[in-house]
Write an enzyme that holds these catalytic residues in place. Structure first.
Site, PDB file in Angstrom:
ATOM      1  N   LYS A   1     -19.953   3.765 -26.118  1.00 33.74           N
ATOM      2  CA  LYS A   1     -20.690   4.106 -24.888  1.00 33.74           C
ATOM      3  C   LYS A   1     -20.549   5.597 -24.666  1.00 33.74           C
ATOM      4  O   LYS A   1     -19.561   6.199 -25.099  1.00 33.74           O
ATOM      5  CB  LYS A   1     -20.097   3.367 -23.693  1.00 33.74           C
TER       6      LYS A   1
ATOM      7  N   ASP B   1     -29.142   3.503 -21.166  1.00 36.32           N
ATOM      8  CA  ASP B   1     -28.282   2.887 -20.145  1.00 36.32           C
ATOM      9  C   ASP B   1     -28.783   3.427 -18.800  1.00 36.32           C
ATOM     10  O   ASP B   1     -29.948   3.817 -18.706  1.00 36.32           O
ATOM     11  CB  ASP B   1     -26.812   3.249 -20.425  1.00 36.32           C
TER      12      ASP B   1
HETATM   13  P1  NAD Z   1     -31.767  -0.441 -13.455  1.00 36.12           P
HETATM   14  O1  NAD Z   1     -31.439   0.968 -13.189  1.00 36.12           O
HETATM   15  O2  NAD Z   1     -33.075  -0.803 -14.078  1.00 36.12           O
HETATM   16  O3  NAD Z   1     -31.659  -1.310 -12.093  1.00 36.12           O
HETATM   17  C1  NAD Z   1     -30.542  -1.289 -11.275  1.00 36.12           C
HETATM   18  C2  NAD Z   1     -30.897  -2.011  -9.967  1.00 36.12           C
HETATM   19  O4  NAD Z   1     -29.733  -2.029  -9.137  1.00 36.12           O
HETATM   20  C3  NAD Z   1     -31.977  -1.315  -9.170  1.00 36.12           C
HETATM   21  O5  NAD Z   1     -32.799  -2.296  -8.548  1.00 36.12           O
HETATM   22  C4  NAD Z   1     -31.194  -0.547  -8.112  1.00 36.12           C
HETATM   23  O6  NAD Z   1     -31.959  -0.329  -6.927  1.00 36.12           O
HETATM   24  C5  NAD Z   1     -30.072  -1.525  -7.877  1.00 36.12           C
HETATM   25  N1  NAD Z   1     -28.919  -0.910  -7.240  1.00 36.12           N
HETATM   26  C6  NAD Z   1     -28.398   0.336  -7.423  1.00 36.12           C
HETATM   27  N2  NAD Z   1     -27.378   0.543  -6.597  1.00 36.12           N
HETATM   28  C7  NAD Z   1     -27.218  -0.590  -5.888  1.00 36.12           C
HETATM   29  C8  NAD Z   1     -26.341  -0.998  -4.873  1.00 36.12           C
HETATM   30  N3  NAD Z   1     -25.407  -0.171  -4.396  1.00 36.12           N
HETATM   31  N4  NAD Z   1     -26.467  -2.258  -4.385  1.00 36.12           N
HETATM   32  C9  NAD Z   1     -27.436  -3.074  -4.859  1.00 36.12           C
HETATM   33  N5  NAD Z   1     -28.300  -2.756  -5.792  1.00 36.12           N
HETATM   34  C10 NAD Z   1     -28.197  -1.523  -6.305  1.00 36.12           C
HETATM   35  O7  NAD Z   1     -30.553  -0.980 -14.336  1.00 36.12           O
HETATM   36  P2  NAD Z   1     -30.516  -2.282 -15.256  1.00 36.12           P
HETATM   37  O8  NAD Z   1     -30.849  -1.873 -16.634  1.00 36.12           O
HETATM   38  O9  NAD Z   1     -31.260  -3.395 -14.626  1.00 36.12           O
HETATM   39  O10 NAD Z   1     -28.949  -2.581 -15.244  1.00 36.12           O
HETATM   40  C11 NAD Z   1     -28.331  -3.341 -14.224  1.00 36.12           C
HETATM   41  C12 NAD Z   1     -26.954  -3.743 -14.689  1.00 36.12           C
HETATM   42  O11 NAD Z   1     -27.075  -4.517 -15.903  1.00 36.12           O
HETATM   43  C13 NAD Z   1     -25.997  -2.582 -15.034  1.00 36.12           C
HETATM   44  O12 NAD Z   1     -24.682  -3.009 -14.733  1.00 36.12           O
HETATM   45  C14 NAD Z   1     -26.157  -2.448 -16.541  1.00 36.12           C
HETATM   46  O13 NAD Z   1     -25.019  -1.818 -17.136  1.00 36.12           O
HETATM   47  C15 NAD Z   1     -26.274  -3.916 -16.916  1.00 36.12           C
HETATM   48  N6  NAD Z   1     -26.884  -4.147 -18.226  1.00 36.12           N
HETATM   49  C16 NAD Z   1     -28.139  -3.689 -18.512  1.00 36.12           C
HETATM   50  C17 NAD Z   1     -28.697  -3.966 -19.748  1.00 36.12           C
HETATM   51  C18 NAD Z   1     -30.108  -3.568 -20.083  1.00 36.12           C
HETATM   52  O14 NAD Z   1     -30.591  -3.925 -21.155  1.00 36.12           O
HETATM   53  N7  NAD Z   1     -30.827  -2.872 -19.232  1.00 36.12           N
HETATM   54  C19 NAD Z   1     -27.970  -4.678 -20.712  1.00 36.12           C
HETATM   55  C20 NAD Z   1     -26.683  -5.124 -20.396  1.00 36.12           C
HETATM   56  C21 NAD Z   1     -26.160  -4.855 -19.144  1.00 36.12           C
END
Ligand code: NAD
Length: 415
Positions: free
Chosen positions: A104, A144
């Site tokens: 990462k 990410d």
């Molecule tokens: P993203 O940036 O697309 O979306 C994040 C969402 O969380 C948004 O809707 C944002 O408004 C919301 N958010 C931010 N701060 C917040 C808060 N304080 N309270 C509530 N909601 C809040 O990100 P993503 O890709 O959807 O990732 C979300 C999670 O999933 C992260 O932990 C990421 O590490 C994990 N993840 C993502 C992937 C991927 O393929 N995108 C894979 C594995 C894990």
């Protein structure tokens, strides 16, 4: 008190390690990153001013294959967080049995304050700085938080200029999460949500839950929105959703597709709640404590803590974010017998399709969406089945069972 996600990660490792025979030094090796790379490089701003940017890449472990994991651009990129995320990548990749290790990285910067041209220069400079330490068979970064397919495309393009060892197509495998026309895989964007959906569907079958279930999802970005759409299409009732500005609740159920369009047009979920008389605006904290059947944290780390774990009313938790439950909260939820599908299993669909992308680049192939989704489903169902078996044999949580499965694979790979 600030919660250290790396300490939570090591607590989870040490619990599982009691069930797996291994020399003490092996556990020590799995408890610390193999390598931490720090890079510093100049970024020329549009104004002509030059700023020195600091970046990191943590290469945690490569027994299963090249280091693999995302790059985060955020002003508070924190080393303990990056270490925890790279550790979880190691466990996740071993859980779904793909030939990648854990990595990462990130840059201490707020990309929202940069122009498009500055963001491109930044991404290209970061690729040059990382170039000696990455490559299709060394370390394979991906998007990410705040990094996109476009950023992966700039980084890939820059990296390709630096090396001649492979064909151009193979060199594209150095990064995943690229746009589809630039060597990316069909199905990558929705893969994390879809993988989580497959795991949830399997769990519902094991627990004989039927489909008359309510769901609350925290976070409506890539992961939360795809997961919510899929469970809603499957027939479950999504009653609450949230983003960083707050959430929306409707006992009768929400129209997820309408909300996806509303968000695309720039509205927040709090705005949506204000505009619909059938909906109530709720806080993110309240969403977590709703009396729903399935709770899905899909936003940030450490949102379920020792303080709110006793107040959780959900019957099942599907961890789609990385590390949303602290180690202390996990103990409380276990005692309360609330099944938790751990992040390292539930959200591993994304990296699984990143592996498919890498494979297609390395072998100059282009898979159909149907093939990608079929293979993803197979791998998720298999991983869930193995975790469920270990959980039953040892009468432990799904998290500990997942770690045991991953540790067994890591130890076999080391040999
Ligand atoms: P993203 O940036 O697309 O979306 C994040 C969402 O969380 C948004 O809707 C944002 O408004 C919301 N958010 C931010 N701060 C917040 C808060 N304080 N309270 C509530 N909601 C809040 O990100 P993503 O890709 O959807 O990732 C979300 C999670 O999933 C992260 O932990 C990421 O590490 C994990 N993840 C993502 C992937 C991927 O393929 N995108 C894979 C594995 C894990």
């Amino acid at each position: 008190m600030k919660i250290n996600p790396f300490e939570s990660a090591l607590t989870q490792l040490n619990i599982a390690a009691k069930y797996v025979r291994m020399p003490g030094w092996v556990l020590e090796v799995l408890s610390r990153p193999e390598r931490i790379i720090e890079v510093n490089f100049p970024l020329e701003k549009d104004s002509g001013a030059v700023e020195i940017i600091k970046g990191y890449r943590v290469q945690f472990n490569n027994w299963m294959g090249p280091y693999k994991g995302g790059l985060r651009f955020h002003p508070q990129v924190d080393m303990d967080e990056v270490k925890a995320l790279s550790f979880w990548m190691m466990i996740k990749n071993a859980t779904v049995n793909i030939p990648f290790g854990g990595g990462k990285g990130g840059l201490e910067i707020d990309p929202k304050k940069l122009s498009e041209a500055e963001l491109e220069r930044l991404s290209r400079s970061f690729a040059r700085a990382l170039a000696p330490n990455i490559g299709p068979e060394i370390d394979v970064p991906a998007p990410d938080v705040n990094t996109t397919g476009q950023i992966m495309n700039w980084m890939t393009d820059e990296y390709i200029k630096k090396t001649q060892k492979y064909t151009k197509e193979q060199l594209r495998a150095t990064f995943t999460g690229k746009p589809v026309g630039k060597g990316g895989s069909l199905g990558r964007e929705e893969a994390t949500g879809m993988g989580g959906f497959f795991v949830l569907r399997e769990l519902m079958g094991k627990l004989k839950l039927g489909k008359d279930l309510t769901v609350a999802v925290q976070g409506f970005g890539n992961v939360g929105s795809h997961l919510a759409s899929l469970v809603s299409e499957y027939g479950l009732k999504v009653v609450a959703l949230s983003d960083s500005k707050g959430g929306v609740y409707a006992e009768e159920g929400l129209d997820v597709q309408e909300i996806v369009s509303f968000k695309k047009d720039g509205g927040s979920l709090a705005d949506y709640a204000r505009k619909r008389s059938s909906c109530e605006a709720i806080s993110n904290a309240k969403l977590l404590e709703l009396p729903v059947d399935i709770l899905v944290p899909a936003a940030l780390e450490s949102v379920i803590t020792k303080e709110n774990a006793p107040k959780i009313k959900a019957k099942v938790i599907l961890e789609m974010a990385n590390g949303p439950i602290t180690a202390g909260a996990d103990l409380i939820l276990n005692k309360r017998k609330i099944p938790v599908v751990p992040d390292v299993l539930a959200n591993s669909g994304g990296v699984t399709v990143s592996y498919f992308e890498w494979y297609q680049n390395m072998h100059d192939e282009k898979w159909s969406l149907e093939k990608v989704n079929r293979k993803l489903e197979k791998m998720m169902v298999e991983a869930f089945g193995e975790v469920w078996k270990i959980k039953g044999e040892k009468r432990i949580s799904m998290r500990t069972a997942t770690y045991i499965l991953a540790l067994r694979r890591l130890l076999a790979a080391r040999k």
